[in-house]
Scaffold this motif. Structure first.
Motif, mmCIF file in Angstrom:
data_model
loop_
_atom_site.group_PDB
_atom_site.id
_atom_site.type_symbol
_atom_site.label_atom_id
_atom_site.label_comp_id
_atom_site.label_asym_id
_atom_site.label_seq_id
_atom_site.Cartn_x
_atom_site.Cartn_y
_atom_site.Cartn_z
ATOM 1 N N MET A 1 0.823 -1.183 0.000
ATOM 2 C CA MET A 1 0.000 0.000 0.000
ATOM 3 C C MET A 1 0.873 1.254 0.000
ATOM 4 N N ILE A 2 1.879 1.289 0.842
ATOM 5 C CA ILE A 2 2.740 2.474 0.919
ATOM 6 C C ILE A 2 3.553 2.616 -0.359
ATOM 7 N N ASN A 3 4.073 1.527 -0.900
ATOM 8 C CA ASN A 3 4.827 1.613 -2.145
ATOM 9 C C ASN A 3 3.942 2.156 -3.260
ATOM 10 N N GLY A 4 2.731 1.681 -3.366
ATOM 11 C CA GLY A 4 1.813 2.172 -4.385
ATOM 12 C C GLY A 4 1.550 3.655 -4.226
ATOM 13 N N PHE A 5 1.344 4.079 -2.994
ATOM 14 C CA PHE A 5 1.091 5.489 -2.701
ATOM 15 C C PHE A 5 2.298 6.340 -3.083
ATOM 16 N N LEU A 6 3.475 5.967 -2.599
ATOM 17 C CA LEU A 6 4.676 6.763 -2.864
ATOM 18 C C LEU A 6 5.097 6.721 -4.338
ATOM 19 N N SER A 7 4.859 5.599 -4.998
ATOM 20 C CA SER A 7 5.202 5.490 -6.410
ATOM 21 C C SER A 7 4.359 6.425 -7.273
ATOM 22 N N SER A 8 3.177 6.781 -6.786
ATOM 23 C CA SER A 8 2.303 7.673 -7.544
ATOM 24 C C SER A 8 2.655 9.147 -7.340
ATOM 25 N N LYS A 9 3.589 9.415 -6.447
ATOM 26 C CA LYS A 9 3.978 10.799 -6.124
ATOM 27 C C LYS A 9 5.257 11.193 -6.855
ATOM 28 N N ASN A 10 5.519 12.489 -6.885
ATOM 29 C CA ASN A 10 6.772 12.980 -7.453
ATOM 30 C C ASN A 10 7.944 12.460 -6.642
ATOM 31 N N ILE A 11 9.090 12.376 -7.278
ATOM 32 C CA ILE A 11 10.293 11.828 -6.642
ATOM 33 C C ILE A 11 10.684 12.603 -5.384
ATOM 34 N N ASP A 12 10.318 13.872 -5.297
ATOM 35 C CA ASP A 12 10.677 14.699 -4.138
ATOM 36 C C ASP A 12 9.547 14.841 -3.113
ATOM 37 N N PHE A 13 8.531 13.992 -3.219
ATOM 38 C CA PHE A 13 7.374 14.073 -2.320
ATOM 39 C C PHE A 13 7.771 13.996 -0.845
ATOM 40 N N LEU A 14 8.585 13.011 -0.478
ATOM 41 C CA LEU A 14 8.963 12.856 0.926
ATOM 42 C C LEU A 14 9.728 14.076 1.427
ATOM 43 N N GLN A 15 10.623 14.576 0.616
ATOM 44 C CA GLN A 15 11.405 15.745 1.015
ATOM 45 C C GLN A 15 10.497 16.970 1.168
ATOM 46 N N LYS A 16 9.615 17.187 0.219
ATOM 47 C CA LYS A 16 8.731 18.361 0.268
ATOM 48 C C LYS A 16 7.753 18.307 1.434
ATOM 49 N N THR A 17 7.365 17.123 1.830
ATOM 50 C CA THR A 17 6.411 16.984 2.939
ATOM 51 C C THR A 17 7.118 16.726 4.267
ATOM 52 N N HIS A 18 8.449 16.816 4.258
ATOM 53 C CA HIS A 18 9.253 16.598 5.471
ATOM 54 C C HIS A 18 8.897 15.255 6.112
ATOM 55 N N THR A 19 8.911 14.219 5.275
ATOM 56 C CA THR A 19 8.494 12.884 5.691
ATOM 57 C C THR A 19 9.652 11.908 5.556
ATOM 58 N N ILE A 20 9.747 10.988 6.500
ATOM 59 C CA ILE A 20 10.721 9.905 6.435
ATOM 60 C C ILE A 20 9.948 8.594 6.486
ATOM 61 N N PHE A 21 10.237 7.716 5.548
ATOM 62 C CA PHE A 21 9.601 6.403 5.503
ATOM 63 C C PHE A 21 10.503 5.433 6.263
ATOM 64 N N VAL A 22 9.981 4.855 7.330
ATOM 65 C CA VAL A 22 10.717 3.900 8.152
ATOM 66 C C VAL A 22 10.024 2.548 8.027
ATOM 67 N N SER A 23 10.784 1.510 7.737
ATOM 68 C CA SER A 23 10.215 0.177 7.599
ATOM 69 C C SER A 23 10.946 -0.800 8.509
ATOM 70 N N ASN A 24 10.195 -1.524 9.309
ATOM 71 C CA ASN A 24 10.761 -2.533 10.195
ATOM 72 C C ASN A 24 10.743 -3.874 9.465
ATOM 73 N N ILE A 25 11.921 -4.338 9.066
ATOM 74 C CA ILE A 25 12.014 -5.608 8.345
ATOM 75 C C ILE A 25 12.605 -6.708 9.228
ATOM 76 N N SER A 26 12.493 -6.535 10.520
ATOM 77 C CA SER A 26 13.078 -7.485 11.474
ATOM 78 C C SER A 26 12.495 -8.882 11.359
ATOM 79 N N SER A 27 11.229 -8.978 10.980
ATOM 80 C CA SER A 27 10.596 -10.293 10.930
ATOM 81 C C SER A 27 10.996 -11.084 9.680
ATOM 82 N N THR A 28 11.650 -10.420 8.734
ATOM 83 C CA THR A 28 12.095 -11.099 7.520
ATOM 84 C C THR A 28 13.403 -11.836 7.801
#
Length: 93
Positions: free
Chosen positions: A1-28
């Motif tokens: 869901m998050i990948n789909g959302f972010l993929s639909s945005k401009n490449i600088d979306f996270l920077q412009k919205t002052h957002t950091i995407f954090v993913s916990n992959i510990s269970s993998t």
């Protein structure tokens, strides 16, 4: 869901919205992480901060939902739990 959302945005979306995407992959499992997860994440057009610590309790979570932390003046001002792209979109409005 998050990948789909972010993929639909401009490449600088996270920077412009002052957002950091954090993913916990510990269970993998480590072998899956090294062979498949990390290489796939490199193909994304946005940066992801990864957590590997299985005992990590720094971030609250709910089953089948993404946790979205809002931070104001260095303090958590809100925690939202979303499960759809439209819920995530509403956070950025």
């Amino acid at each position: 869901m998050i990948n789909g959302f972010l993929s639909s945005k401009n490449i600088d979306f996270l920077q412009k919205t002052h957002t950091i995407f954090v993913s916990n992959i510990s269970s993998t499992p480590v072998i899956i992480t090294k062979l498949f997860t990390i290489p796939k994440l490199r193909d994304y057009k946005y940066d992801i901060l990864l957590i590997y610590d299985e005992n990590n309790i720094k971030f609250l979570k709910k089953e089948d939902k993404a946790s979205v932390y809002s931070i104001l003046n260095g303090e958590i001002s809100n925690i939202s739990y979303v499960s759809t792209s439209s819920e995530l979109e509403n956070i950025f409005k």
